[in-house]
Design an enzyme around this catalytic site. Structure first.
Site, PDB file in Angstrom:
ATOM      1  N   HIS A   1      -1.008  25.735  47.684  1.00  0.00           N
ATOM      2  CA  HIS A   1      -0.171  24.816  46.903  1.00  0.00           C
ATOM      3  C   HIS A   1       0.642  25.597  45.882  1.00  0.00           C
ATOM      4  O   HIS A   1       0.117  26.476  45.213  1.00  0.00           O
ATOM      5  CB  HIS A   1      -1.039  23.775  46.179  1.00  0.00           C
ATOM      6  CG  HIS A   1      -1.559  22.717  47.087  1.00  0.00           C
ATOM      7  ND1 HIS A   1      -1.888  21.454  46.645  1.00  0.00           N
ATOM      8  CD2 HIS A   1      -1.803  22.710  48.424  1.00  0.00           C
ATOM      9  CE1 HIS A   1      -2.311  20.716  47.672  1.00  0.00           C
ATOM     10  NE2 HIS A   1      -2.286  21.471  48.746  1.00  0.00           N
TER      11      HIS A   1
ATOM     12  N   TYR B   1      -2.195  14.433  39.144  1.00  0.00           N
ATOM     13  CA  TYR B   1      -2.993  14.122  37.955  1.00  0.00           C
ATOM     14  C   TYR B   1      -2.296  12.953  37.271  1.00  0.00           C
ATOM     15  O   TYR B   1      -1.188  13.107  36.746  1.00  0.00           O
ATOM     16  CB  TYR B   1      -3.033  15.324  36.998  1.00  0.00           C
ATOM     17  CG  TYR B   1      -3.907  16.475  37.469  1.00  0.00           C
ATOM     18  CD1 TYR B   1      -3.420  17.434  38.363  1.00  0.00           C
ATOM     19  CD2 TYR B   1      -5.204  16.624  36.999  1.00  0.00           C
ATOM     20  CE1 TYR B   1      -4.221  18.491  38.784  1.00  0.00           C
ATOM     21  CE2 TYR B   1      -6.016  17.689  37.409  1.00  0.00           C
ATOM     22  CZ  TYR B   1      -5.516  18.612  38.310  1.00  0.00           C
ATOM     23  OH  TYR B   1      -6.306  19.655  38.724  1.00  0.00           O
TER      24      TYR B   1
ATOM     25  N   PRO C   1     -13.997  19.024  34.408  1.00  0.00           N
ATOM     26  CA  PRO C   1     -13.348  19.453  35.650  1.00  0.00           C
ATOM     27  C   PRO C   1     -11.821  19.349  35.692  1.00  0.00           C
ATOM     28  O   PRO C   1     -11.203  19.802  36.648  1.00  0.00           O
ATOM     29  CB  PRO C   1     -13.974  18.527  36.694  1.00  0.00           C
ATOM     30  CG  PRO C   1     -14.424  17.332  35.944  1.00  0.00           C
ATOM     31  CD  PRO C   1     -14.791  17.801  34.580  1.00  0.00           C
TER      32      PRO C   1
ATOM     33  N   LYS D   1     -11.613  24.535  36.908  1.00  0.00           N
ATOM     34  CA  LYS D   1     -11.935  25.902  36.514  1.00  0.00           C
ATOM     35  C   LYS D   1     -13.360  26.385  36.744  1.00  0.00           C
ATOM     36  O   LYS D   1     -13.618  27.592  36.727  1.00  0.00           O
ATOM     37  CB  LYS D   1     -11.638  26.070  35.003  1.00  0.00           C
ATOM     38  CG  LYS D   1     -10.176  26.081  34.674  1.00  0.00           C
ATOM     39  CD  LYS D   1      -9.519  27.322  35.222  1.00  0.00           C
ATOM     40  CE  LYS D   1      -8.016  27.224  35.217  1.00  0.00           C
ATOM     41  NZ  LYS D   1      -7.390  27.793  36.390  1.00  0.00           N
TER      42      LYS D   1
ATOM     43  N   TYR E   1      -3.390  27.326  34.823  1.00  0.00           N
ATOM     44  CA  TYR E   1      -3.849  26.618  36.032  1.00  0.00           C
ATOM     45  C   TYR E   1      -4.013  27.585  37.212  1.00  0.00           C
ATOM     46  O   TYR E   1      -5.008  27.513  37.937  1.00  0.00           O
ATOM     47  CB  TYR E   1      -2.872  25.489  36.388  1.00  0.00           C
ATOM     48  CG  TYR E   1      -3.466  24.487  37.330  1.00  0.00           C
ATOM     49  CD1 TYR E   1      -4.203  23.407  36.861  1.00  0.00           C
ATOM     50  CD2 TYR E   1      -3.326  24.634  38.708  1.00  0.00           C
ATOM     51  CE1 TYR E   1      -4.788  22.502  37.732  1.00  0.00           C
ATOM     52  CE2 TYR E   1      -3.908  23.738  39.586  1.00  0.00           C
ATOM     53  CZ  TYR E   1      -4.636  22.674  39.092  1.00  0.00           C
ATOM     54  OH  TYR E   1      -5.216  21.781  39.962  1.00  0.00           O
TER      55      TYR E   1
HETATM   56  P1  FAD Z   1     -24.077  25.991  41.012  1.00  0.00           P
HETATM   57  O1  FAD Z   1     -23.020  25.743  42.021  1.00  0.00           O
HETATM   58  O2  FAD Z   1     -24.627  24.847  40.253  1.00  0.00           O
HETATM   59  O3  FAD Z   1     -25.264  26.733  41.768  1.00  0.00           O
HETATM   60  C1  FAD Z   1     -26.549  26.906  41.195  1.00  0.00           C
HETATM   61  C2  FAD Z   1     -27.566  27.020  42.307  1.00  0.00           C
HETATM   62  O4  FAD Z   1     -28.837  27.306  41.746  1.00  0.00           O
HETATM   63  C3  FAD Z   1     -27.725  25.730  43.082  1.00  0.00           C
HETATM   64  O5  FAD Z   1     -27.640  25.990  44.477  1.00  0.00           O
HETATM   65  C4  FAD Z   1     -29.092  25.210  42.668  1.00  0.00           C
HETATM   66  O6  FAD Z   1     -29.727  24.474  43.705  1.00  0.00           O
HETATM   67  C5  FAD Z   1     -29.813  26.501  42.366  1.00  0.00           C
HETATM   68  N1  FAD Z   1     -30.946  26.349  41.441  1.00  0.00           N
HETATM   69  C6  FAD Z   1     -31.041  25.549  40.354  1.00  0.00           C
HETATM   70  N2  FAD Z   1     -32.235  25.693  39.755  1.00  0.00           N
HETATM   71  C7  FAD Z   1     -32.918  26.619  40.477  1.00  0.00           C
HETATM   72  C8  FAD Z   1     -34.199  27.189  40.360  1.00  0.00           C
HETATM   73  N3  FAD Z   1     -35.034  26.832  39.374  1.00  0.00           N
HETATM   74  N4  FAD Z   1     -34.582  28.108  41.278  1.00  0.00           N
HETATM   75  C9  FAD Z   1     -33.751  28.477  42.272  1.00  0.00           C
HETATM   76  N5  FAD Z   1     -32.509  27.954  42.438  1.00  0.00           N
HETATM   77  C10 FAD Z   1     -32.101  27.043  41.552  1.00  0.00           C
HETATM   78  N6  FAD Z   1     -14.733  23.974  39.632  1.00  0.00           N
HETATM   79  C11 FAD Z   1     -13.540  24.494  40.006  1.00  0.00           C
HETATM   80  O7  FAD Z   1     -13.321  25.708  39.832  1.00  0.00           O
HETATM   81  N7  FAD Z   1     -12.552  23.750  40.577  1.00  0.00           N
HETATM   82  C12 FAD Z   1     -12.732  22.430  40.799  1.00  0.00           C
HETATM   83  O8  FAD Z   1     -11.849  21.809  41.374  1.00  0.00           O
HETATM   84  C13 FAD Z   1     -13.991  21.828  40.400  1.00  0.00           C
HETATM   85  N8  FAD Z   1     -14.229  20.519  40.609  1.00  0.00           N
HETATM   86  C14 FAD Z   1     -15.489  20.021  40.394  1.00  0.00           C
HETATM   87  C15 FAD Z   1     -15.729  18.718  40.729  1.00  0.00           C
HETATM   88  C16 FAD Z   1     -16.992  18.186  40.532  1.00  0.00           C
HETATM   89  C17 FAD Z   1     -17.231  16.749  40.909  1.00  0.00           C
HETATM   90  C18 FAD Z   1     -18.052  19.000  40.005  1.00  0.00           C
HETATM   91  C19 FAD Z   1     -19.447  18.446  39.819  1.00  0.00           C
HETATM   92  C20 FAD Z   1     -17.810  20.310  39.673  1.00  0.00           C
HETATM   93  C21 FAD Z   1     -16.535  20.832  39.856  1.00  0.00           C
HETATM   94  N9  FAD Z   1     -16.242  22.151  39.539  1.00  0.00           N
HETATM   95  C22 FAD Z   1     -15.005  22.666  39.829  1.00  0.00           C
HETATM   96  C23 FAD Z   1     -17.262  23.005  38.959  1.00  0.00           C
HETATM   97  C24 FAD Z   1     -17.961  23.877  39.997  1.00  0.00           C
HETATM   98  O9  FAD Z   1     -18.464  23.093  41.048  1.00  0.00           O
HETATM   99  C25 FAD Z   1     -19.096  24.662  39.323  1.00  0.00           C
HETATM  100  O10 FAD Z   1     -18.578  25.300  38.186  1.00  0.00           O
HETATM  101  C26 FAD Z   1     -19.703  25.704  40.270  1.00  0.00           C
HETATM  102  O11 FAD Z   1     -20.513  25.073  41.225  1.00  0.00           O
HETATM  103  C27 FAD Z   1     -20.545  26.738  39.495  1.00  0.00           C
HETATM  104  O12 FAD Z   1     -21.179  27.607  40.389  1.00  0.00           O
HETATM  105  P2  FAD Z   1     -22.564  28.267  40.048  1.00  0.00           P
HETATM  106  O13 FAD Z   1     -22.902  29.128  41.214  1.00  0.00           O
HETATM  107  O14 FAD Z   1     -22.516  28.851  38.692  1.00  0.00           O
HETATM  108  O15 FAD Z   1     -23.598  27.060  39.931  1.00  0.00           O
HETATM  109  C1  DHB Z   2     -10.458  18.970  42.529  1.00  0.00           C
HETATM  110  C2  DHB Z   2     -11.325  18.937  41.458  1.00  0.00           C
HETATM  111  C3  DHB Z   2     -10.835  19.122  40.184  1.00  0.00           C
HETATM  112  O1  DHB Z   2     -11.677  19.124  39.146  1.00  0.00           O
HETATM  113  C4  DHB Z   2      -9.476  19.326  39.954  1.00  0.00           C
HETATM  114  O2  DHB Z   2      -9.037  19.487  38.685  1.00  0.00           O
HETATM  115  C5  DHB Z   2      -8.622  19.358  41.024  1.00  0.00           C
HETATM  116  C6  DHB Z   2      -9.117  19.181  42.315  1.00  0.00           C
HETATM  117  C7  DHB Z   2     -10.991  18.795  43.885  1.00  0.00           C
HETATM  118  O3  DHB Z   2     -12.204  18.562  44.020  1.00  0.00           O
HETATM  119  O4  DHB Z   2     -10.224  18.870  44.861  1.00  0.00           O
END
Ligand code: FAD
Ligand code: DHB
Length: 392
Positions: A72, A201, A293, A297, A384
């Site tokens: 995009h 948005y 979100p 990021k 962004y």
């Molecule tokens: P996580 O993905 O949370 O991974 C942590 C892992 O640790 C999990 O698999 C969990 O099961 C495991 N775990 C937990 N506790 C334990 C334990 N005690 N022992 C062993 N394993 C354990 N970010 C973006 O950049 N762009 C977006 O568009 C965006 N949109 C989002 C939309 C939604 C609805 C949500 C909820 C989040 C969004 N985010 C977005 C944020 C993004 O998903 C998170 O920041 C990202 O998943 C972080 O990755 P991580 O590996 O740090 O943690």
């Molecule tokens: C998506 C999630 C976001 O938080 C955002 O700012 C843009 C897109 C997505 O899940 O596609």
């Protein structure tokens, strides 16, 4: 069992770390509480900064992403019944974002690790970290009912916001900075072609809404709701009706609907734990920080922490240097706070809150400014698509 880096959590942070360490000849073991299937189907983020996508390609895990991801060059801000496009590429010297689901990134990373003989233990229980302030920290866990212990040089806490690593740091070490936003996001995945080629948005008097996508056939949509609302209060018809209202334009734009494949409500939080390290335990990604979100990021910030940690570990193992490890937290937090600022700003500008009419007017003025001033639009765009990385 012994390894160089014991990694707790097989989310994007833990898996990318394990993969990049492998490429530098550093051993790791990943311990994950959930099943492989759960990790590979959990629907979350969808927007990759160009720098994140480039890192995946450069490290050999970007093949499917390059084929299936959607490049995009702009996003749309919709308010006052009209669209205002932010031309990300034109404002940032050609940079782009890539729409590709987080669970697809996770699938690609798991496959790469397992193909390379990497060790990921899924479904582990009772994970506990200890001896953090010694040179041989350890991770205890249960696997298949059996108690196990992993000794390592370093522990990477990649276990997300609700994990056990951050709470294992003794009281008094961490300073916590946080802000709970007075709204949540209801997100759906729908079997419906996206009604727009670019993300929209939308700021509306009834609240914020976001149109995103996963493929030419699948839409991802979000709408602002109350944090205390239960998903049961939102039957599919109500969700579509509310989305249609918030996306309405003067020109009669129409949303495309279809069967809802998945839905859920996520609370919104801004959170930073500082420092992101204690002894030989290092925190990465959501274990250390959460952003609301709206700026897309969280995943990208997790990948940014991984970059810094990999360089620091490489300098340690290759040259016995400890300076980069000592500077890990400070280096990460510089970016974390800038991303916190951007995510908070996008969130407050686009959502409706109960602060009152004065603030609604300010947010509309902010939207007007950002879509009419090249300087302001450039500031949005460069954040962004992802701020540049300082040279290592
Ligand atoms: P996580 O993905 O949370 O991974 C942590 C892992 O640790 C999990 O698999 C969990 O099961 C495991 N775990 C937990 N506790 C334990 C334990 N005690 N022992 C062993 N394993 C354990 N970010 C973006 O950049 N762009 C977006 O568009 C965006 N949109 C989002 C939309 C939604 C609805 C949500 C909820 C989040 C969004 N985010 C977005 C944020 C993004 O998903 C998170 O920041 C990202 O998943 C972080 O990755 P991580 O590996 O740090 O943690
Ligand atoms: C998506 C999630 C976001 O938080 C955002 O700012 C843009 C897109 C997505 O899940 O596609």
């Amino acid at each position: 069992m012994r390894t160089q880096v014991g990694i707790v959590g097989a989310g994007p942070a833990g898996l990318l770390l394990s993969h990049l360490l492998h490429l530098r000849g550093i051993d790791s073991v990943v311990l994950e509480a959930r099943s492989r299937h759960y990790c590979e189907t959990r629907i979350r983020a969808g927007v990759l900064e160009q720098g994140t996508a480039d890192l995946l390609v450069a490290s050999g895990v970007g093949g499917r992403m390059t084929r299936e991801g959607l490049v995009h060059r702009g996003i749309v801000l919709r308010f006052g019944g009209r669209d205002h496009r932010i031309d990300l590429s034109e404002l940032t010297g050609g940079r782009t974002i890539l729409v590709y689901g987080q669970h697809e990134v996770v699938k690609d990373l798991i496959a790469a690790r397992l193909d390379a003989g990497g060790e990921i233990f899924f479904d582990v229980e009772d994970v506990a970290v200890g001896d953090l302030d010694t040179a041989a920290p350890r991770i205890r866990f249960r696997r298949g009912g059996e108690a196990r212990e992993l000794r390592c040089d370093f522990i990477a806490g990649c276990d997300g916001f609700h994990g056990i690593c951050r709470p294992s740091i003794p009281p008094g070490v961490l300073t916590i900075y946080e802000h709970a936003h007075p709204f949540a996001w209801l997100g759906i995945l729908a079997q419906a072609p996206p009604a727009s080629a670019e993300l929209i948005y939308a700021s509306h008097a009834r609240g914020f809404a976001l149109l995103s996508m996963r493929s030419p056939e699948v839409s991802r949509l979000y709408l602002q709701c109350e944090p205390a609302e239960a998903i049961g209060e939102w039957p599919d018809d109500r969700i579509w009706q509310e989305l249609r209202r918030r996306f309405e334009t003067d020109e009669g734009w129409t949303l495309r609907d279809g069967p809802v494949l998945q839905k859920g409500i996520t609370a919104m939080r801004s959170f930073v734990a500082s420092p992101m390290q204690h002894g030989r335990l290092f925190l990465l990604g959501d274990a250390a920080h959460i952003v609301p979100p709206t700026g897309a990021k969280g995943l990208n910030l997790a990948a940014a922490d991984v970059r810094v940690f990999v360089e620091a570990l490489d300098a340690f193992y290759a040259a016995g240097r400890t300076d980069l490890l000592a500077g890990y937290s400070a280096a990460c937090l510089r970016r974390v706070w800038k991303v916190q600022r951007f995510s908070w700003w996008m969130t407050s500008m686009l959502h409706r809150s109960a602060e009152g009419e004065f603030f609604d007017r300010l947010h509309l003025a902010e939207l007007d400014y950002v879509t009419s001033s090249r300087a302001a639009a450039t500031a949005l765009a460069e954040n962004y698509v992802g701020l540049p990385f300082a040279p290592a």
